[in-house]
Design a protein around this motif. Structure first.
Motif, PDB file in Angstrom:
ATOM      1  N   UNK A  49       0.940  -1.235  -0.033  1.00 52.25           N
ATOM      2  CA  UNK A  49      -0.019   0.020   0.114  1.00 52.25           C
ATOM      3  C   UNK A  49       0.773   1.421   0.038  1.00 52.25           C
ATOM      4  N   UNK A  50       0.540   1.929  -1.036  1.00 56.66           N
ATOM      5  CA  UNK A  50       1.240   3.311  -1.110  1.00 56.66           C
ATOM      6  C   UNK A  50       0.433   4.347  -0.607  1.00 56.66           C
ATOM      7  N   UNK A  51       0.697   4.908   0.835  1.00 60.01           N
ATOM      8  CA  UNK A  51      -0.328   5.509   1.462  1.00 60.01           C
ATOM      9  C   UNK A  51       0.109   7.002   1.184  1.00 60.01           C
ATOM     10  N   UNK A  52      -0.929   7.934   0.540  1.00 56.05           N
ATOM     11  CA  UNK A  52      -0.746   9.138   0.223  1.00 56.05           C
ATOM     12  C   UNK A  52      -1.458  10.172   1.434  1.00 56.05           C
ATOM     13  N   UNK A  53      -2.602  10.047   1.751  1.00 51.75           N
ATOM     14  CA  UNK A  53      -3.208  10.685   2.979  1.00 51.75           C
ATOM     15  C   UNK A  53      -3.992   9.709   3.766  1.00 51.75           C
ATOM     16  N   UNK A  54      -4.154   9.896   5.148  1.00 54.37           N
ATOM     17  CA  UNK A  54      -3.682  11.195   5.927  1.00 54.37           C
ATOM     18  C   UNK A  54      -2.355  10.971   6.483  1.00 54.37           C
ATOM     19  N   UNK A  55      -1.652   9.601   6.409  1.00 52.79           N
ATOM     20  CA  UNK A  55      -0.523   9.337   6.970  1.00 52.79           C
ATOM     21  C   UNK A  55       0.227   8.849   6.151  1.00 52.79           C
ATOM     22  N   UNK A  56       1.209   9.664   5.145  1.00 55.87           N
ATOM     23  CA  UNK A  56       1.923   9.229   4.054  1.00 55.87           C
ATOM     24  C   UNK A  56       2.937   8.153   4.425  1.00 55.87           C
ATOM     25  N   UNK A  57       3.121   7.280   3.672  1.00 57.18           N
ATOM     26  CA  UNK A  57       4.064   6.034   3.980  1.00 57.18           C
ATOM     27  C   UNK A  57       3.954   4.942   3.184  1.00 57.18           C
ATOM     28  N   UNK A  58       4.082   3.812   3.338  1.00 56.50           N
ATOM     29  CA  UNK A  58       3.668   2.565   2.698  1.00 56.50           C
ATOM     30  C   UNK A  58       3.834   1.318   3.581  1.00 56.50           C
ATOM     31  N   UNK A  59       3.056   0.421   3.279  1.00 61.07           N
ATOM     32  CA  UNK A  59       2.807  -0.789   4.344  1.00 61.07           C
ATOM     33  C   UNK A  59       2.624  -1.913   3.330  1.00 61.07           C
ATOM     34  N   UNK A  60       3.410  -2.965   3.580  1.00 57.18           N
ATOM     35  CA  UNK A  60       3.152  -4.114   2.813  1.00 57.18           C
ATOM     36  C   UNK A  60       2.963  -5.460   3.615  1.00 57.18           C
ATOM     37  N   UNK A  61       2.088  -6.095   3.040  1.00 59.17           N
ATOM     38  CA  UNK A  61       1.637  -7.262   4.045  1.00 59.17           C
ATOM     39  C   UNK A  61       2.616  -8.412   3.478  1.00 59.17           C
ATOM     40  N   UNK A  62       3.201  -9.137   4.538  1.00 62.89           N
ATOM     41  CA  UNK A  62       3.838 -10.298   4.015  1.00 62.89           C
ATOM     42  C   UNK A  62       3.444 -11.408   4.931  1.00 62.89           C
ATOM     43  N   UNK A  63       3.817 -12.809   4.573  1.00 60.90           N
ATOM     44  CA  UNK A  63       3.671 -13.992   5.634  1.00 60.90           C
ATOM     45  C   UNK A  63       4.612 -14.520   6.109  1.00 60.90           C
ATOM     46  N   UNK A  64       4.446 -14.742   7.320  1.00 57.80           N
ATOM     47  CA  UNK A  64       5.833 -15.230   8.266  1.00 57.80           C
ATOM     48  C   UNK A  64       5.121 -16.510   9.099  1.00 57.80           C
ATOM     49  N   UNK A  65       6.154 -17.112   9.616  1.00 58.96           N
ATOM     50  CA  UNK A  65       5.781 -18.310  10.522  1.00 58.96           C
ATOM     51  C   UNK A  65       5.343 -17.659  11.876  1.00 58.96           C
ATOM     52  N   UNK A  66       4.360 -18.515  12.293  1.00 61.81           N
ATOM     53  CA  UNK A  66       3.887 -17.803  13.792  1.00 61.81           C
ATOM     54  C   UNK A  66       4.907 -18.575  14.676  1.00 61.81           C
ATOM     55  N   UNK A  67       5.173 -17.885  15.677  1.00 61.83           N
ATOM     56  CA  UNK A  67       6.156 -18.496  16.819  1.00 61.83           C
ATOM     57  C   UNK A  67       5.529 -19.736  17.408  1.00 61.83           C
TER      58      UNK A  67
END
Ligand code: BG6
Length: 488
Positions: free
Chosen positions: A375-393
């Motif tokens: 996700x390329x975030x423009x408003x209201x809080x600029x930034x980016x967030x990427x969902x990836x999969x990991x192993x649960x502990x």
């Protein structure tokens, strides 16, 4: 570097745009030392204003921003140095945009470099440019520049946009026109190009082989406010889609330009817009908000807003499925949505990647893994967030999605900006990269033209104010086995 000395001539000096955005932007530019000593502002307005009166008015408005944290421009205090720099350079004259005498007066007063800023209602764009052209004000002699900044909306459909281009291009060269789209002034919109083209790990997967679909959202929580008169004949599609959302689309989907040169970038943007298959009503949804809740308060239906017809069919929400007919994106749907009074305020682009080729893992409980989304975030809080999969502990091999990303605010001091600084500065510097060229504007209108025609007499779906939008829009994606990302 400092912009060359010039006069910024503002048509519509007494208007809202001048107060809320242009003056704060000039103040910020002055604060950054980017305006030359020889910079000045000449306002033209149909109301009688004096230099001193106008200066006092604008000083009052600037001061009011220190008391209003919700204003586009908010400052703890107004620094007297940069504001004094601007204030001392403000001049105003009365003039009727439709009267030739106004342009004769201007011709007497103006010399050297001038940026004409049309902060006026769209119906004046053509007449003002004609007035300027006929008075010889757009002739660039002795190395001086004459440029014209045109606000949106540039036309209201393909025919009117073409007609307006024809009118203005009869008076001056394309290179003198700076058609503004304020989304391009947003810091993170320009950063999309950097993210794509300055990171070797991203560009190879930015294509149909790896991308499942792309979602572009501009959701607002505010209603139509006091703008019913403008909004009624306009609606969400015209207001947001062929301009703002298509600009985001260009940034995320255009081919890499050969350089960062204005024409190289604008060529790629134009090519992308030209590749949009014209949208038909089966691939679109329009909605209008009914009474509901916003931030815990009851809010009225669109039809009960000021200056809105009780039986209005204007859409306050639009969702579209686009197909881009080119080598990179064939078969990858682009879903666009925008609306007022939605469940959350969010402007963002979400790139949904395809799942890995083989389902080696499942989530705990046996569900399919959630595919990667950037996700390329423009408003209201600029930034980016990427969902990836990991192993649960834990001893078992169970997976879970997590988010990795960044916020601009964590890395950079916020630049003082209302979104117009870069645009004004670029125009004074003669850099049109972030402005719209005639061909792109016309191609954008062409892409939505079938929809504008079909929607003219079509009914409008309804959604409750404060909700994610009409059910019909969910169905548009459900049909393809997909869903919008939640807004909250
Ligand atoms: C304007 C539209 O161009 O953009 C408005 O006319 C809309 O209706 C606004 O609210 C959204 O811009 P931003 O920068 O607040 O996301």
């Amino acid at each position: 570097p400092q912009a060359p000395p010039c006069t910024l001539l503002i048509f519509g000096a007494g208007g809202d745009l001048t107060k809320r955005l242009l003056m704060p932007a000039l103040y910020n530019l002055a604060g950054g030392g980017l305006l030359a000593e020889g910079f000045s502002v000449l306002g033209v307005d149909h109301n009688p204003l004096t230099d001193e009166g106008w200066r006092d008015d604008l000083t009052g408005t600037m001061d009011s921003f220190t008391k209003d944290p919700s204003a586009e421009f908010h400052a703890e205090r107004i620094d007297p140095k940069p504001w004094g720099f601007i204030r001392d350079r403000l001049h105003v004259m009365q003039g009727d945009f439709a009267d030739e005498a106004t342009y004769r007066d201007l011709a007497d007063r103006l010399s050297g470099n001038v940026v004409f800023y049309l902060a006026v209602a769209a119906r004046f764009f053509g007449p003002v440019v004609e007035g300027l052209g006929k008075a010889g004000l757009l002739k660039q002699t002795d190395g001086a520049f004459r440029r014209v900044v045109i606000e949106k909306p540039f036309g209201s459909d393909l025919d009117s946009a073409k007609a307006l281009n024809k009118t203005i291009l009869a008076q001056a060269d394309e290179a003198q026109f700076y058609r503004i789209d304020h989304f391009l002034g947003k810091e993170t919109v320009q950063s999309i190009m950097a993210i794509r083209f300055a990171n070797g790990m991203l560009e190879p997967i930015w294509r149909r082989e790896y991308v499942d679909h792309i979602e572009i959202t501009a959701a607002e929580t505010i209603g139509v406010e006091e703008r019913g008169g403008f909004y009624e004949p306009t609606g969400a599609l015209r207001d947001m889609v062929p301009n703002h959302l298509f600009q985001l689309l260009c940034m995320v989907a255009m081919e890499p330009p050969n350089s960062f040169d204005a024409e190289a970038v604008r060529n790629e943007k134009a090519k992308l817009v030209q590749a949009i298959r014209p949208v038909t009503p089966e691939n679109a949804v329009r909605g209008q908000y009914s009474a509901g809740q916003e931030g815990g308060h009851a809010v009225p239906a669109y039809r009960d807003e000021p200056d809105v017809a009780k039986d209005s069919r204007t859409e306050t929400y639009a969702a579209l499925k686009l197909e881009i007919e080119n080598w990179r994106w064939a078969g990858v749907p682009f879903y666009l949505r925008t609306g007022k009074r939605m469940a959350g305020r969010r402007t963002e682009i979400a790139i949904h990647f395809k799942p890995p080729p083989f389902a080696l893992f499942r989530e705990a409980g046996g569900a399919d893994l959630a595919p990667n989304v950037m996700r390329l975030r423009i408003d209201p809080e600029p930034g980016s967030a990427t969902r990836i999969n990991v192993k649960r502990p834990g001893p078992q091999m169970h997976l879970a999605p997590v988010e990795t990303g960044f916020r601009y605010g964590d890395f950079f001091d916020p630049a003082p900006t209302v979104g117009y600084e870069t645009l004004l500065y670029d125009c004074m510097m003669g850099d049109p990269t972030l402005f719209q060229r005639a061909d792109s504007i016309e191609a954008s209108w062409a892409a939505v033209d079938p929809l504008l025609k079909a929607w003219k007499d079509a009914p409008v779906a309804s959604y409750v104010a404060g909700s994610p939008g009409p059910e019909e829009a969910d169905a548009l994606l459900a049909r393809d086995g997909r869903a919008w990302l939640p807004l909250d």
